[in-house]
Design an enzyme around this catalytic site. Structure first.
Site, PDB file in Angstrom:
ATOM      1  N   LYS A   1      42.788  51.722  40.516  1.00 47.18           N
ATOM      2  CA  LYS A   1      41.557  52.485  40.350  1.00 47.18           C
ATOM      3  C   LYS A   1      41.770  53.967  40.667  1.00 47.18           C
ATOM      4  O   LYS A   1      40.834  54.750  40.635  1.00 47.18           O
ATOM      5  CB  LYS A   1      40.452  51.885  41.215  1.00 47.18           C
ATOM      6  CG  LYS A   1      39.987  50.533  40.653  1.00 47.18           C
ATOM      7  CD  LYS A   1      38.905  49.885  41.455  1.00 47.18           C
ATOM      8  CE  LYS A   1      38.487  48.578  40.794  1.00 47.18           C
ATOM      9  NZ  LYS A   1      37.582  47.792  41.642  1.00 47.18           N
TER      10      LYS A   1
ATOM     11  N   ASP B   1      35.772  49.324  52.473  1.00 45.40           N
ATOM     12  CA  ASP B   1      36.276  48.964  51.156  1.00 45.40           C
ATOM     13  C   ASP B   1      36.311  50.257  50.327  1.00 45.40           C
ATOM     14  O   ASP B   1      35.279  50.736  49.866  1.00 45.40           O
ATOM     15  CB  ASP B   1      35.343  47.907  50.543  1.00 45.40           C
ATOM     16  CG  ASP B   1      35.648  47.643  49.077  1.00 45.40           C
ATOM     17  OD1 ASP B   1      36.525  48.303  48.500  1.00 45.40           O
ATOM     18  OD2 ASP B   1      34.978  46.755  48.510  1.00 45.40           O
TER      19      ASP B   1
ATOM     20  N   GLN C   1      36.503  52.062  45.315  1.00 45.69           N
ATOM     21  CA  GLN C   1      35.910  53.104  44.479  1.00 45.69           C
ATOM     22  C   GLN C   1      36.021  54.476  45.133  1.00 45.69           C
ATOM     23  O   GLN C   1      36.243  55.479  44.452  1.00 45.69           O
ATOM     24  CB  GLN C   1      34.421  52.821  44.213  1.00 45.69           C
ATOM     25  CG  GLN C   1      34.147  51.572  43.423  1.00 45.69           C
ATOM     26  CD  GLN C   1      34.724  51.619  42.013  1.00 45.69           C
ATOM     27  OE1 GLN C   1      34.812  52.674  41.398  1.00 45.69           O
ATOM     28  NE2 GLN C   1      35.139  50.478  41.514  1.00 45.69           N
TER      29      GLN C   1
ATOM     30  N   CYS D   1      30.810  41.934  39.802  1.00 49.10           N
ATOM     31  CA  CYS D   1      31.300  41.272  41.020  1.00 49.10           C
ATOM     32  C   CYS D   1      30.350  41.514  42.191  1.00 49.10           C
ATOM     33  O   CYS D   1      30.793  41.722  43.333  1.00 49.10           O
ATOM     34  CB  CYS D   1      32.707  41.713  41.399  1.00 49.10           C
ATOM     35  SG  CYS D   1      33.946  41.241  40.205  1.00 49.10           S
TER      36      CYS D   1
ATOM     37  N   HIS E   1      30.829  44.205  47.128  1.00 51.67           N
ATOM     38  CA  HIS E   1      31.598  43.557  46.058  1.00 51.67           C
ATOM     39  C   HIS E   1      31.964  42.149  46.560  1.00 51.67           C
ATOM     40  O   HIS E   1      32.131  41.939  47.752  1.00 51.67           O
ATOM     41  CB  HIS E   1      32.866  44.393  45.829  1.00 51.67           C
ATOM     42  CG  HIS E   1      33.741  43.969  44.696  1.00 51.67           C
ATOM     43  ND1 HIS E   1      34.564  42.870  44.761  1.00 51.67           N
ATOM     44  CD2 HIS E   1      33.950  44.511  43.470  1.00 51.67           C
ATOM     45  CE1 HIS E   1      35.245  42.759  43.614  1.00 51.67           C
ATOM     46  NE2 HIS E   1      34.882  43.747  42.822  1.00 51.67           N
TER      47      HIS E   1
HETATM   48  C1  LIG Z   1      37.502  46.779  42.302  1.00 51.11           C
HETATM   49  C2  LIG Z   1      36.836  46.604  43.604  1.00 51.11           C
HETATM   50  C3  LIG Z   1      37.274  45.633  44.529  1.00 51.11           C
HETATM   51  C4  LIG Z   1      38.382  44.680  44.218  1.00 51.11           C
HETATM   52  O1  LIG Z   1      39.568  45.342  43.884  1.00 51.11           O
HETATM   53  P1  LIG Z   1      40.788  44.527  43.254  1.00 51.11           P
HETATM   54  O2  LIG Z   1      41.670  45.608  42.715  1.00 51.11           O
HETATM   55  O3  LIG Z   1      40.210  43.656  42.179  1.00 51.11           O
HETATM   56  O4  LIG Z   1      41.406  43.749  44.347  1.00 51.11           O
HETATM   57  C5  LIG Z   1      36.630  45.564  45.747  1.00 51.11           C
HETATM   58  N1  LIG Z   1      35.628  46.388  46.050  1.00 51.11           N
HETATM   59  C6  LIG Z   1      35.175  47.333  45.196  1.00 51.11           C
HETATM   60  C7  LIG Z   1      34.079  48.249  45.629  1.00 51.11           C
HETATM   61  C8  LIG Z   1      35.761  47.465  43.948  1.00 51.11           C
HETATM   62  O5  LIG Z   1      35.326  48.399  43.111  1.00 51.11           O
END
Ligand SMILES: *Cc1c(COP(=O)(O)O)cnc(C)c1O
Length: 405
Positions: free
Chosen positions: A225, A199, A202, A363, A122
């Site tokens: 999320k 990260d 998800q 993104c 991302h």
């Molecule tokens: C949504 C997302 C982000 C960014 O999260 P924010 O809530 O916008 O800071 C980073 N990495 C992944 C895999 C995402 O799905």
């Protein structure tokens, strides 16, 4: 603990909405999930009954706010199986969490060092490390994926060396749904002495996370999320790193003592939490996690897998549809292209039928370029989606196809 999706849905007031007379079919969960009533109530309750600044109160409201705020930290710490509650830092979300780690890492990087990421990244994880490399002269390496969107482990291995200072990868790809083998990747990175950031934006909503068992150094995610509010998230990091790495922002709360010329820093977690924190959202984040923890995780995983399986089967039978991202291990996401329709048109025409999906590059512009496509249409599933939602998507797509012809 039986899992009744219809009972769950009743807890999400927004799911009862209609869009131009059509029932809302919400399939944009990888962008943000909806919130159960208990999370919404928690926000109202905070501002109605005990809004107050934390940690400094000489009064009842401040005590109550501090207790709820620090209690939420305990909830997150235990949810991740963190070794210590001090390892959980409140942030505004995944993006800020990654930026805090990168700010600290800048101090330890110089020319000759390497940072390894993946083609699945991302922008929050890619651009941040890319810019740290520009600033420090370190080199950014990118581990390849295959055409199914699965990480090429041999390529990952070949790009690891004693020069690797940090390895960062998504737990689950938001664009393709690829579930990475995070324990294996962490072990490989640790074998060359690199720090590991996962990260989890998800992954956190779909997979059980035990940071001690994974063995990583940082795991980051956003509340929004995983059924919590926007504007709050967490950075989990190993204490020995967080307590040594340079501070992020300076100001109130994060200091220990101050003179006009100097200052010393507070202990964790406060040394990385300058200023008045996002108290209401942190508390509601804790409520969301408590709510989620009470559900039967195995049943949720089965339910979500059955939705993705059903959607994949229907997609495979759908004339002119191409699935983008076919890794063996996949969760939550069906990305696709439809012959004769730009993803943006598909999104628009589905929206007219009350069906909410996401379109574009998600993104992950370099990933779309790697796959040779401008973007995808993406349906993403959550625990409150039903087989009827999946059927509605494909009924909707049939109409889209007719409209495009
Ligand atoms: C949504 C997302 C982000 C960014 O999260 P924010 O809530 O916008 O800071 C980073 N990495 C992944 C895999 C995402 O799905």
């Amino acid at each position: 603990m039986a899992f009744d999706v219809y009972e769950i849905r009743r807890q999400f007031p927004i799911l009862a909405r209609e869009i131009d007379g059509n029932p809302l079919v919400y399939l944009d969960n990888a962008a943000t999930t909806q919130k159960p009533q208990c999370v919404i109530d928690s926000l109202v309750d905070y501002y109605t009954r005990y809004n107050s600044n934390v940690h400094r109160g000489a009064h009842r409201l401040a005590d109550e706010a501090t207790q709820a705020f620090e209690g939420a930290r305990d909830t997150i710490a235990s949810f991740l199986n963190a070794n210590k509650r001090e390892e959980v830092i409140w942030t505004s979300g995944t993006t800020e969490s990654i930026n805090i780690v990168s700010h600290g890492l800048t101090h330890y990087l110089s020319a000759g060092d390497q940072v390894l990421v993946t083609e699945l990244e991302h922008h929050a994880d890619l651009v941040t490390w890319q810019q740290v490399c520009h600033k420090t002269g370190a080199e950014l390496l990118v581990a390849a994926i295959d055409d199914n969107g699965e990480l090429d482990i041999a390529d990952f291995d070949s790009k690891l060396s004693e020069r690797t200072k940090l390895v960062a990868f998504p737990h689950v790809s938001n664009a393709l749904g690829t579930l990475n083998p995070i324990v294996e990747l962490t072990q490989k990175a640790k074998a060359v002495g690199a720090w590991v950031l996962i990260d989890g934006a998800q992954g956190i909503a779909h997979e059980a996370v035990d940071v001690q068992a994974i063995g990583c150094d940082f795991y980051v995610f956003s509340a929004h999320k995983i059924y919590g509010p926007m504007g709050i998230g967490a950075l989990w990091g190993r204490e020995e790193l967080l307590k040594e790495w340079p501070v992020w922002q300076t100001g109130g709360e994060m200091i220990s003592s101050v003179t006009y010329q100097t200052a010393t820093w507070n202990q964790l977690p406060y040394r990385l939490e300058a200023g008045t924190p996002n108290v209401a959202d942190a508390i509601a984040f804790g409520v969301a996690i408590d709510w989620f923890k009470r559900l039967d995780r195995q049943a949720i995983e089965q339910h979500e897998a059955s939705l993705l399986d059903a959607a994949t089967a229907q997609a495979e039978d759908f004339q002119g549809l191409t699935i983008v991202g076919k890794s063996k291990n996949k969760v939550g996401v069906l990305s696709f292209l439809l012959e004769g329709g730009h993803p943006a048109d598909i999104g628009f025409l589905l929206d007219r039928q009350g069906i909410a999906i996401r379109t574009g590059n998600h993104c992950a512009e370099p990933l779309m370029n790697r796959l040779g496509i401008p973007g995808t249409a993406r349906a993403s599933f959550s625990l409150y989606n039903t087989i009827e939602d999946v059927n509605a998507l494909f009924e909707g797509l049939k109409k889209v196809k007719m409209m495009l012809e």
